[in-house]
Design a protein around this motif. Structure first.
Motif, PDB file in Angstrom:
ATOM      1  N   TYR A  66       3.384  28.325 -35.325  1.00  0.00           N
ATOM      2  CA  TYR A  66       2.823  26.963 -35.276  1.00  0.00           C
ATOM      3  C   TYR A  66       3.616  26.022 -36.184  1.00  0.00           C
ATOM      4  N   TYR A  67       3.791  26.438 -37.444  1.00  0.00           N
ATOM      5  CA  TYR A  67       4.462  25.539 -38.391  1.00  0.00           C
ATOM      6  C   TYR A  67       5.957  25.397 -38.091  1.00  0.00           C
ATOM      7  N   ALA A  68       6.571  26.425 -37.514  1.00  0.00           N
ATOM      8  CA  ALA A  68       7.993  26.305 -37.144  1.00  0.00           C
ATOM      9  C   ALA A  68       8.128  25.276 -36.019  1.00  0.00           C
ATOM     10  N   SER A  69       7.239  25.349 -35.051  1.00  0.00           N
ATOM     11  CA  SER A  69       7.270  24.408 -33.929  1.00  0.00           C
ATOM     12  C   SER A  69       7.047  22.979 -34.427  1.00  0.00           C
ATOM     13  N   LEU A  70       6.091  22.868 -35.346  1.00  0.00           N
ATOM     14  CA  LEU A  70       5.764  21.563 -35.919  1.00  0.00           C
ATOM     15  C   LEU A  70       6.968  20.987 -36.680  1.00  0.00           C
ATOM     16  N   ALA A  71       7.614  21.839 -37.479  1.00  0.00           N
ATOM     17  CA  ALA A  71       8.767  21.389 -38.272  1.00  0.00           C
ATOM     18  C   ALA A  71       9.892  20.902 -37.364  1.00  0.00           C
ATOM     19  N   LEU A  72       9.989  21.507 -36.183  1.00  0.00           N
ATOM     20  CA  LEU A  72      11.065  21.139 -35.260  1.00  0.00           C
ATOM     21  C   LEU A  72      10.667  19.978 -34.346  1.00  0.00           C
ATOM     22  N   GLY A  73       9.440  19.525 -34.497  1.00  0.00           N
ATOM     23  CA  GLY A  73       8.990  18.363 -33.724  1.00  0.00           C
ATOM     24  C   GLY A  73       8.695  18.655 -32.252  1.00  0.00           C
ATOM     25  N   HIS A  74       8.344  19.883 -31.941  1.00  0.00           N
ATOM     26  CA  HIS A  74       8.044  20.211 -30.541  1.00  0.00           C
ATOM     27  C   HIS A  74       6.575  19.945 -30.201  1.00  0.00           C
ATOM     28  N   GLU A  95      13.691  38.574 -31.712  1.00  0.00           N
ATOM     29  CA  GLU A  95      13.483  39.858 -31.056  1.00  0.00           C
ATOM     30  C   GLU A  95      12.562  40.688 -31.914  1.00  0.00           C
ATOM     31  N   ALA A  96      11.720  41.475 -31.234  1.00  0.00           N
ATOM     32  CA  ALA A  96      10.875  42.415 -31.967  1.00  0.00           C
ATOM     33  C   ALA A  96      11.496  43.787 -31.796  1.00  0.00           C
ATOM     34  N   TYR A  97      11.588  44.497 -32.900  1.00  0.00           N
ATOM     35  CA  TYR A  97      12.187  45.822 -32.834  1.00  0.00           C
ATOM     36  C   TYR A  97      11.338  46.850 -33.549  1.00  0.00           C
ATOM     37  N   ALA A  98      11.271  48.047 -32.947  1.00  0.00           N
ATOM     38  CA  ALA A  98      10.700  49.185 -33.664  1.00  0.00           C
ATOM     39  C   ALA A  98      11.679  49.436 -34.802  1.00  0.00           C
ATOM     40  N   ALA A  99      11.179  49.404 -36.029  1.00  0.00           N
ATOM     41  CA  ALA A  99      12.079  49.372 -37.185  1.00  0.00           C
ATOM     42  C   ALA A  99      13.110  50.503 -37.200  1.00  0.00           C
ATOM     43  N   GLY A 100      12.720  51.657 -36.695  1.00  0.00           N
ATOM     44  CA  GLY A 100      13.633  52.799 -36.711  1.00  0.00           C
ATOM     45  C   GLY A 100      14.733  52.695 -35.675  1.00  0.00           C
ATOM     46  N   GLU A 101      14.627  51.730 -34.780  1.00  0.00           N
ATOM     47  CA  GLU A 101      15.555  51.583 -33.659  1.00  0.00           C
ATOM     48  C   GLU A 101      16.709  50.624 -33.988  1.00  0.00           C
ATOM     49  N   TYR A 143       4.543  47.457 -34.806  1.00  0.00           N
ATOM     50  CA  TYR A 143       5.559  47.124 -33.800  1.00  0.00           C
ATOM     51  C   TYR A 143       4.916  46.293 -32.671  1.00  0.00           C
ATOM     52  N   ALA A 144       3.720  46.692 -32.266  1.00  0.00           N
ATOM     53  CA  ALA A 144       3.015  45.922 -31.222  1.00  0.00           C
ATOM     54  C   ALA A 144       2.768  44.487 -31.701  1.00  0.00           C
ATOM     55  N   VAL A 145       2.381  44.328 -32.950  1.00  0.00           N
ATOM     56  CA  VAL A 145       2.126  42.994 -33.492  1.00  0.00           C
ATOM     57  C   VAL A 145       3.438  42.215 -33.638  1.00  0.00           C
ATOM     58  N   ALA A 146       4.517  42.935 -33.971  1.00  0.00           N
ATOM     59  CA  ALA A 146       5.833  42.291 -34.069  1.00  0.00           C
ATOM     60  C   ALA A 146       6.198  41.658 -32.717  1.00  0.00           C
ATOM     61  N   MET A 147       5.881  42.358 -31.640  1.00  0.00           N
ATOM     62  CA  MET A 147       6.192  41.820 -30.312  1.00  0.00           C
ATOM     63  C   MET A 147       5.429  40.533 -30.042  1.00  0.00           C
ATOM     64  N   GLU A 148       4.183  40.508 -30.456  1.00  0.00           N
ATOM     65  CA  GLU A 148       3.377  39.302 -30.261  1.00  0.00           C
ATOM     66  C   GLU A 148       3.896  38.160 -31.149  1.00  0.00           C
ATOM     67  N   GLY A 149       4.256  38.475 -32.391  1.00  0.00           N
ATOM     68  CA  GLY A 149       4.787  37.447 -33.285  1.00  0.00           C
ATOM     69  C   GLY A 149       6.066  36.837 -32.732  1.00  0.00           C
ATOM     70  N   SER A 150       6.901  37.682 -32.164  1.00  0.00           N
ATOM     71  CA  SER A 150       8.175  37.225 -31.617  1.00  0.00           C
ATOM     72  C   SER A 150       7.968  36.336 -30.388  1.00  0.00           C
ATOM     73  N   LEU A 151       7.067  36.750 -29.514  1.00  0.00           N
ATOM     74  CA  LEU A 151       6.792  35.943 -28.307  1.00  0.00           C
ATOM     75  C   LEU A 151       6.241  34.568 -28.694  1.00  0.00           C
ATOM     76  N   LYS A 152       5.299  34.582 -29.647  1.00  0.00           N
ATOM     77  CA  LYS A 152       4.675  33.325 -30.059  1.00  0.00           C
ATOM     78  C   LYS A 152       5.729  32.358 -30.594  1.00  0.00           C
ATOM     79  N   LEU A 153       6.626  32.881 -31.426  1.00  0.00           N
ATOM     80  CA  LEU A 153       7.656  32.026 -32.019  1.00  0.00           C
ATOM     81  C   LEU A 153       8.561  31.444 -30.927  1.00  0.00           C
ATOM     82  N   LYS A 154       9.007  32.306 -30.008  1.00  0.00           N
ATOM     83  CA  LYS A 154       9.894  31.835 -28.935  1.00  0.00           C
ATOM     84  C   LYS A 154       9.222  30.760 -28.113  1.00  0.00           C
ATOM     85  N   GLU A 155       7.978  30.997 -27.722  1.00  0.00           N
ATOM     86  CA  GLU A 155       7.389  30.090 -26.743  1.00  0.00           C
ATOM     87  C   GLU A 155       7.120  28.693 -27.262  1.00  0.00           C
TER      88      GLU A 155
END
Ligand code: F6R
Length: 367
Positions: free
Chosen positions: A344-352, A253-259, A234-246
């Motif tokens: 990284y690759y999502a940002s690249l694909a979108l030309g940012h 959104e990152a979610y604790a799976a049980g929530e 879950y902690a890593v999910a939060m980091e993955g989500s932030l990285k993608l957004k930024e």
């Protein structure tokens, strides 16, 4: 200056094996059985006197702190709270002389983190800083400092600094456990041996970057997605989500799976991408049933799994990416790598502008 890479971010992602090696260098005894942190001024007796920990940081550094909480609580069995630095001072936290406050900051100059450090010291707590910059404000003012040896980080999105902070937490947690007799020599040696395999394991993940690139291109057409996990996942999910957004500006959104079933499942539609982290064996069955809940609503699931578990998971997910096996507590140092590549690759694909995303600065010196 980018060493043959198109962007600093990709270069820094690829520098992680070296950053791990450098951060461990000289801090593990030659026989591989103990951690040595001669830079710490606090004595074993002072360490034994600590009865609670506050980890305070911002953004990605806070996400490293969330893993740090798991590391310290499981190795040392001392309660740890984590807090957003900009909130810490304003909630009159209970800081006592037996509280250790750990501030985490790549730059060592983040205004809120520095203010939290000063507040903690004013209340009589000892402050340990984990930072990447020798001579930074945080490094100068903290009582103790562990320097991460990630080398300069240029890309705004933090990658190697985050993962080196994880290494610093592993080292410090083990050191503390050893100094206080919380872990026996054999288990410390076992964890250290696993840590020393991490750089080579990261290299193996990096060699599969193309697989992630394909997934990133397919998610880049979506406007919203979810990262789910339990425990350190879950902690890593939060980091993955932030990285993608930024850097890709895709909402996630990152979610604790049980929530999820407590509200968020309402947002899962046909085709919504869900990235599910499945590295914690003890939580496997629970994760699989949470994944099923999302698939029943049409989610398209990418599972990040441990090598060897592909078959078991294959019926529950649409795609999977496997990471080499390590100890459950150490998995964040591996599982974050595909998520960094994904953003990284999502940002690249979108030309940012990958290295300089809109609205953000590398070092945030205003509160
Ligand atoms: C995200 C990112 C930020 C920083 C945060 C704290 O990729 O880089 O969230 O982690 O601004 O910065 P430091 O660690 O310098 O205190």
């Amino acid at each position: 200056e980018k060493g043959g890479f198109d962007h600093f971010m990709l270069k820094e992602i690829h520098e992680q094996p070296k950053a791990y090696r450098d951060t461990m260098l000289g801090r593990i005894s030659d026989d591989g059985r103990s951690v040595e942190l001669p830079e710490l001024k606090m004595t074993a007796e002072q360490l034994r006197g600590i009865s609670r920990v506050h980890i305070v940081a911002c953004g990605t550094a806070l996400h490293a702190g969330l893993v740090g909480k798991n590391v310290i609580e499981s190795l040392v069995r001392i309660p740890v709270e984590t807090d957003v630095a900009s909130e810490y001072r304003y909630r009159s936290p209970i800081i006592t002389p037996d509280t250790l406050v750990i501030v985490v900051s790549q730059s060592g100059e983040t205004a809120d983190t520095l203010a939290a450090l000063r507040e903690a010291q004013r209340c009589g707590a000892r402050v340990l800083a984990i930072t990447n910059v020798v001579g930074s404000s945080v490094a100068r003012e903290a009582d103790d400092v562990i320097i991460t040896l990630a080398g300069p980080e240029i890309a705004v999105a933090s990658t190697k600094a985050y993962s080196s902070q994880l290494i610093a937490f592993f080292l410090f947690g083990l050191y503390w456990a050893q100094q206080t007799g919380r872990q026996d020599e054999a288990s410390v040696a076992q964890i250290l041996a696993a840590m020393q395999s991490l750089p080579e394991q990261v290299e193996r993940i990096l060699a599969q970057g193309e697989v992630i690139k394909e997934v990133a291109e397919s998610i880049s057409h979506h406007s919203s997605l979810f990262f789910i996990g339990r425990g350190v996942d879950y902690a890593v999910a939060m980091e993955g989500s932030l990285k993608l957004k930024e850097i890709s500006y895709i909402h996630s959104e990152a979610y604790a799976a049980g929530e999820l079933k407590h509200g968020t499942l309402a947002l899962i539609e046909e085709g919504t991408p869900v990235i599910a982290l499945l590295t914690q064996e003890g939580l496997y069955e629970k994760m699989l049933s949470n994944i099923k809940e999302t698939k029943a609503r049409g989610a398209h699931v990418l599972g990040i799994v441990n090598e060897g578990q592909e078959e078991e998971v294959s019926k529950s997910v649409d795609r999977q990416f496997s990471i080499p096996r390590t100890l459950p507590l150490l998995t964040p140092a591996l599982s974050v790598i595909p998520l960094q590549l994904l953003s990284y690759y999502a940002s690249l694909a979108l030309g940012h502008d990958v290295d300089k995303p809109r609205n953000l600065a590398k070092s945030v010196t205003v509160e």
